[in-house]
Design a protein around this motif. Structure first.
Motif, PDB file in Angstrom:
ATOM      1  N   ILE A 176      -6.265   3.127 -30.046  1.00 18.04           N
ATOM      2  CA  ILE A 176      -5.412   4.296 -30.211  1.00 18.04           C
ATOM      3  C   ILE A 176      -5.799   5.409 -29.248  1.00 18.04           C
ATOM      4  O   ILE A 176      -6.976   5.670 -29.016  1.00 18.04           O
ATOM      5  CB  ILE A 176      -5.449   4.790 -31.684  1.00 18.04           C
ATOM      6  CG1 ILE A 176      -4.431   5.909 -31.914  1.00 18.04           C
ATOM      7  CG2 ILE A 176      -6.840   5.208 -32.103  1.00 18.04           C
ATOM      8  CD1 ILE A 176      -4.254   6.255 -33.390  1.00 18.04           C
ATOM      9  N   GLU A 177      -4.792   6.060 -28.676  1.00 20.19           N
ATOM     10  CA  GLU A 177      -5.000   7.134 -27.706  1.00 20.19           C
ATOM     11  C   GLU A 177      -5.641   8.358 -28.350  1.00 20.19           C
ATOM     12  O   GLU A 177      -5.382   8.682 -29.509  1.00 20.19           O
ATOM     13  CB  GLU A 177      -3.655   7.556 -27.098  1.00 20.19           C
ATOM     14  CG  GLU A 177      -2.945   6.473 -26.310  1.00 20.19           C
ATOM     15  CD  GLU A 177      -3.423   6.403 -24.874  1.00 20.19           C
ATOM     16  OE1 GLU A 177      -4.282   7.214 -24.495  1.00 20.19           O
ATOM     17  OE2 GLU A 177      -2.912   5.532 -24.138  1.00 20.19           O
ATOM     18  N   MET A 178      -6.466   9.059 -27.542  1.00 22.32           N
ATOM     19  CA  MET A 178      -6.968  10.367 -27.945  1.00 22.32           C
ATOM     20  C   MET A 178      -6.094  11.487 -27.383  1.00 22.32           C
ATOM     21  O   MET A 178      -6.033  12.575 -27.945  1.00 22.32           O
ATOM     22  CB  MET A 178      -8.409  10.563 -27.470  1.00 22.32           C
ATOM     23  CG  MET A 178      -9.419   9.662 -28.145  1.00 22.32           C
ATOM     24  SD  MET A 178     -11.108   9.970 -27.566  1.00 22.32           S
ATOM     25  CE  MET A 178     -11.392  11.643 -28.169  1.00 22.32           C
ATOM     26  N   GLU A 179      -5.427  11.225 -26.269  1.00 18.14           N
ATOM     27  CA  GLU A 179      -4.655  12.255 -25.588  1.00 18.14           C
ATOM     28  C   GLU A 179      -3.174  12.166 -25.941  1.00 18.14           C
ATOM     29  O   GLU A 179      -2.693  11.138 -26.422  1.00 18.14           O
ATOM     30  CB  GLU A 179      -4.811  12.099 -24.064  1.00 18.14           C
ATOM     31  CG  GLU A 179      -6.247  12.171 -23.597  1.00 18.14           C
ATOM     32  CD  GLU A 179      -6.439  11.580 -22.211  1.00 18.14           C
ATOM     33  OE1 GLU A 179      -5.516  10.875 -21.746  1.00 18.14           O
ATOM     34  OE2 GLU A 179      -7.487  11.822 -21.603  1.00 18.14           O
ATOM     35  N   LEU A 224      -6.253   3.606 -37.840  1.00 16.13           N
ATOM     36  CA  LEU A 224      -6.223   5.061 -37.728  1.00 16.13           C
ATOM     37  C   LEU A 224      -4.809   5.567 -37.491  1.00 16.13           C
ATOM     38  O   LEU A 224      -3.992   4.907 -36.853  1.00 16.13           O
ATOM     39  CB  LEU A 224      -7.104   5.515 -36.565  1.00 16.13           C
ATOM     40  CG  LEU A 224      -8.560   5.069 -36.558  1.00 16.13           C
ATOM     41  CD1 LEU A 224      -9.238   5.501 -35.262  1.00 16.13           C
ATOM     42  CD2 LEU A 224      -9.308   5.610 -37.767  1.00 16.13           C
ATOM     43  N   SER A 225      -4.556   6.791 -37.986  1.00 16.95           N
ATOM     44  CA  SER A 225      -3.321   7.499 -37.671  1.00 16.95           C
ATOM     45  C   SER A 225      -3.672   8.930 -37.293  1.00 16.95           C
ATOM     46  O   SER A 225      -4.544   9.553 -37.919  1.00 16.95           O
ATOM     47  CB  SER A 225      -2.341   7.469 -38.845  1.00 16.95           C
ATOM     48  OG  SER A 225      -2.933   7.982 -40.021  1.00 16.95           O
ATOM     49  N   PHE A 226      -3.008   9.459 -36.296  1.00 20.79           N
ATOM     50  CA  PHE A 226      -3.325  10.777 -35.750  1.00 20.79           C
ATOM     51  C   PHE A 226      -3.061  11.884 -36.759  1.00 20.79           C
ATOM     52  O   PHE A 226      -2.054  11.879 -37.474  1.00 20.79           O
ATOM     53  CB  PHE A 226      -2.510  11.021 -34.482  1.00 20.79           C
ATOM     54  CG  PHE A 226      -2.619  12.421 -33.952  1.00 20.79           C
ATOM     55  CD1 PHE A 226      -3.741  12.808 -33.243  1.00 20.79           C
ATOM     56  CD2 PHE A 226      -1.615  13.353 -34.182  1.00 20.79           C
ATOM     57  CE1 PHE A 226      -3.859  14.109 -32.750  1.00 20.79           C
ATOM     58  CE2 PHE A 226      -1.716  14.643 -33.697  1.00 20.79           C
ATOM     59  CZ  PHE A 226      -2.839  15.026 -32.988  1.00 20.79           C
ATOM     60  N   VAL A 227      -3.983  12.874 -36.779  1.00 21.39           N
ATOM     61  CA  VAL A 227      -3.842  14.044 -37.650  1.00 21.39           C
ATOM     62  C   VAL A 227      -3.767  15.333 -36.842  1.00 21.39           C
ATOM     63  O   VAL A 227      -2.864  16.152 -37.018  1.00 21.39           O
ATOM     64  CB  VAL A 227      -5.006  14.133 -38.666  1.00 21.39           C
ATOM     65  CG1 VAL A 227      -4.947  15.440 -39.458  1.00 21.39           C
ATOM     66  CG2 VAL A 227      -5.000  12.947 -39.614  1.00 21.39           C
ATOM     67  N   ILE A 248     -13.901   6.399 -20.517  1.00 21.94           N
ATOM     68  CA  ILE A 248     -13.027   6.483 -19.348  1.00 21.94           C
ATOM     69  C   ILE A 248     -11.553   6.488 -19.747  1.00 21.94           C
ATOM     70  O   ILE A 248     -10.760   7.288 -19.240  1.00 21.94           O
ATOM     71  CB  ILE A 248     -13.329   5.337 -18.372  1.00 21.94           C
ATOM     72  CG1 ILE A 248     -14.778   5.442 -17.869  1.00 21.94           C
ATOM     73  CG2 ILE A 248     -12.369   5.369 -17.183  1.00 21.94           C
ATOM     74  CD1 ILE A 248     -15.220   4.276 -17.011  1.00 21.94           C
ATOM     75  N   SER A 249     -11.168   5.627 -20.657  1.00 27.59           N
ATOM     76  CA  SER A 249      -9.760   5.553 -21.078  1.00 27.59           C
ATOM     77  C   SER A 249      -9.390   6.594 -22.123  1.00 27.59           C
ATOM     78  O   SER A 249      -8.206   6.839 -22.362  1.00 27.59           O
ATOM     79  CB  SER A 249      -9.451   4.157 -21.631  1.00 27.59           C
ATOM     80  OG  SER A 249     -10.192   3.927 -22.829  1.00 27.59           O
ATOM     81  N   ALA A 250     -10.399   7.210 -22.759  1.00 22.95           N
ATOM     82  CA  ALA A 250     -10.171   8.166 -23.846  1.00 22.95           C
ATOM     83  C   ALA A 250      -9.314   7.544 -24.953  1.00 22.95           C
ATOM     84  O   ALA A 250      -8.295   8.074 -25.381  1.00 22.95           O
ATOM     85  CB  ALA A 250      -9.551   9.456 -23.335  1.00 22.95           C
ATOM     86  N   ALA A 273     -13.405  12.501 -33.196  1.00 17.31           N
ATOM     87  CA  ALA A 273     -13.918  12.126 -31.879  1.00 17.31           C
ATOM     88  C   ALA A 273     -13.751  13.302 -30.927  1.00 17.31           C
ATOM     89  O   ALA A 273     -12.796  14.075 -31.040  1.00 17.31           O
ATOM     90  CB  ALA A 273     -13.188  10.901 -31.340  1.00 17.31           C
ATOM     91  N   SER A 274     -14.698  13.434 -29.985  1.00 17.82           N
ATOM     92  CA  SER A 274     -14.628  14.534 -29.022  1.00 17.82           C
ATOM     93  C   SER A 274     -14.212  14.025 -27.651  1.00 17.82           C
ATOM     94  O   SER A 274     -14.544  12.899 -27.267  1.00 17.82           O
ATOM     95  CB  SER A 274     -15.964  15.274 -28.937  1.00 17.82           C
ATOM     96  OG  SER A 274     -17.000  14.432 -28.472  1.00 17.82           O
ATOM     97  N   ASN A 275     -13.480  14.870 -26.922  1.00 16.19           N
ATOM     98  CA  ASN A 275     -12.993  14.535 -25.593  1.00 16.19           C
ATOM     99  C   ASN A 275     -13.336  15.682 -24.648  1.00 16.19           C
ATOM    100  O   ASN A 275     -13.067  16.843 -24.951  1.00 16.19           O
ATOM    101  CB  ASN A 275     -11.477  14.319 -25.625  1.00 16.19           C
ATOM    102  CG  ASN A 275     -10.948  13.609 -24.392  1.00 16.19           C
ATOM    103  OD1 ASN A 275     -11.708  13.211 -23.508  1.00 16.19           O
ATOM    104  ND2 ASN A 275      -9.637  13.442 -24.330  1.00 16.19           N
ATOM    105  N   ARG A 276     -13.947  15.363 -23.516  1.00 13.05           N
ATOM    106  CA  ARG A 276     -14.418  16.381 -22.591  1.00 13.05           C
ATOM    107  C   ARG A 276     -13.442  16.520 -21.423  1.00 13.05           C
ATOM    108  O   ARG A 276     -12.244  16.600 -21.621  1.00 13.05           O
ATOM    109  CB  ARG A 276     -15.838  16.025 -22.106  1.00 13.05           C
ATOM    110  CG  ARG A 276     -16.855  15.966 -23.231  1.00 13.05           C
ATOM    111  CD  ARG A 276     -18.146  15.311 -22.785  1.00 13.05           C
ATOM    112  NE  ARG A 276     -17.935  13.928 -22.372  1.00 13.05           N
ATOM    113  CZ  ARG A 276     -18.850  13.172 -21.787  1.00 13.05           C
ATOM    114  NH1 ARG A 276     -20.050  13.667 -21.523  1.00 13.05           N
ATOM    115  NH2 ARG A 276     -18.592  11.921 -21.461  1.00 13.05           N
TER     116      ARG A 276
END
Length: 385
Positions: free
Chosen positions: A269-272, A317-320, A249-251, A296-299
């Motif tokens: 950590i945010e996915m968006e 984690l750090s965003f790539v 829900i929070s992605a 990770a996948s986000n729909r």
């Protein structure tokens, strides 16, 4: 003209380098794997599909189709590769089922053994212990999980235990009741972790494989995450020092330190992107084989794969990168065991896309044509014998 004889220096270099070359080959693993695809059969799909996958080129070729099984959505493969288990997620209000198959890891043929009720509705996840002694199923809509004993022939014996979660959380639409979304064994198999989207909790159970009731609440019985997070899928590092939770829900991805059956949150950590305003729906999560990167996948309206660099010392984690999956609803994806490719299954657009993985940066780049298949849900790799 006669070829020049090999010089002593070249021969020495060859002798020194050959063991390294052979070792690298052995580490890389087999070139060809079976790719098993679980699906919903309410479209044109006929059941479980088995393809031959080339880990050097990323190409696939159809091998087998196990027909006549209804909605084999999520799959689990036994550690000895002899059996495959599938939840039959048919949205039956009277309850759904779980099926067992014998698997020929040479030809890829699946042979049905038996099926039993899942003792709940909408089973969405299945797992099996390393000794193929017990099987576990997560029932999403009814908010419970079921443990089964397995027979020597791989068939499912009667259930041992059903555990009902209770309660809900703050999202009035999606969290009125519990929704068990995964049942994951810890690497040492001393614990079973159950993610519950409906209660915003991760449940922990001690696992005793020979007991009549193999699951009991652990000393840390639950871990509560932020309201309206929606715990979905969890993956451990091989050394069991860290775990990563995809929150639907929070992605967001929550990072845990892990020791002796206890999860301690250290990062969320945010996915968006910060300016993303659309509908999300975090789904699947996997580490690369070398565990240098997390995917990770986000729909929803995002429909992408998010890549993170893993700090192995801290687990953080750090965003790539964010990479489109070129379809809708990437519910599941899989990384081939050599770490060369990632395959993303878009459930709502009936396709699977293949991405090349840069092992240095972790970044993804699309290759080849899409694989058209109706309602793909779950991808599993098994080495071809």
């Amino acid at each position: 003209m006669k070829p020049k004889p090999t010089t002593p220096l070249f021969a020495l270099m060859l002798a020194l380098l050959m063991p390294l070359f052979l070792q690298a080959q052995k580490k890389q693993g087999p070139r060809y794997y079976h790719l098993l695809i679980g699906t919903y059969t309410n479209g044109t799909s006929k059941g479980i599909y088995v393809y031959k996958f080339d880990t050097e080129t990323g190409k696939v070729a159809l091998e087998q189709v196990a027909e006549g099984v209804k909605d084999p959505s999520y799959l689990a493969v036994s550690a000895n590769k002899k059996f495959v288990y599938a939840v039959n997620e048919s949205h039956n209000p009277k309850g759904d089922s779980v099926s067992a198959f014998k698997f020929d890891d040479h030809t890829g043929k699946l042979t049905f053994i038996n099926a039993l009720p899942s003792y709940g509705t909408d089973p969405c996840y299945v797992s099996v212990d390393k000794n193929n002694k017990n099987l576990f199923v997560a029932n999403y809509s009814s908010g419970n999980l079921t443990a089964y004993r397995l027979k020597a022939d791989g068939g499912i014996a009667d259930s041992l235990q059903t555990i009902q979660h209770t309660g809900g959380s703050v999202d009035a639409t999606r969290q009125k009741t519990p929704h068990v979304h995964a049942v994951v064994l810890s690497p040492d198999e001393k614990y079973l972790i159950s993610d519950d989207l409906g209660t915003d909790k991760v449940y922990e159970y001690t696992y005793q494989p020979n007991a009549k009731r193999p699951l009991k609440p652990a000393a840390q019985a639950t871990v509560t995450v932020d309201p309206a997070s929606g715990p979905r899928h969890l993956v451990f590092t091989k050394n069991a020092k860290h775990a990563y939770l995809a929150q639907e829900i929070s992605a967001k991805i929550r990072v845990f330190n892990y020791a002796s059956g206890k999860l301690v949150s250290i990062q969320n950590i945010e996915m968006e992107t910060p300016d993303f305003k659309g509908v999300n729906g975090a789904a699947d999560i996997h580490l690369s084989p070398d565990e240098n990167f997390l995917y990770a996948s986000n729909r929803g309206e995002a429909n992408d794969l998010v890549v993170y660099k893993v700090d192995k010392a801290t687990g953080k984690l750090s965003f790539v990168q964010r990479q489109s999956t070129f379809g809708n609803a990437p519910r599941n994806f899989a990384i081939d065991p050599t770490g060369n490719f990632l395959l993303a299954a878009n459930q709502n657009t009936d396709d699977i896309y293949t991405f090349k993985i840069n092992k240095t940066t972790g970044k993804l780049s699309r290759i080849g044509e899409k694989l058209a298949i109706s309602h793909p849900v779950c991808l599993k790799f098994v080495a071809i014998r």
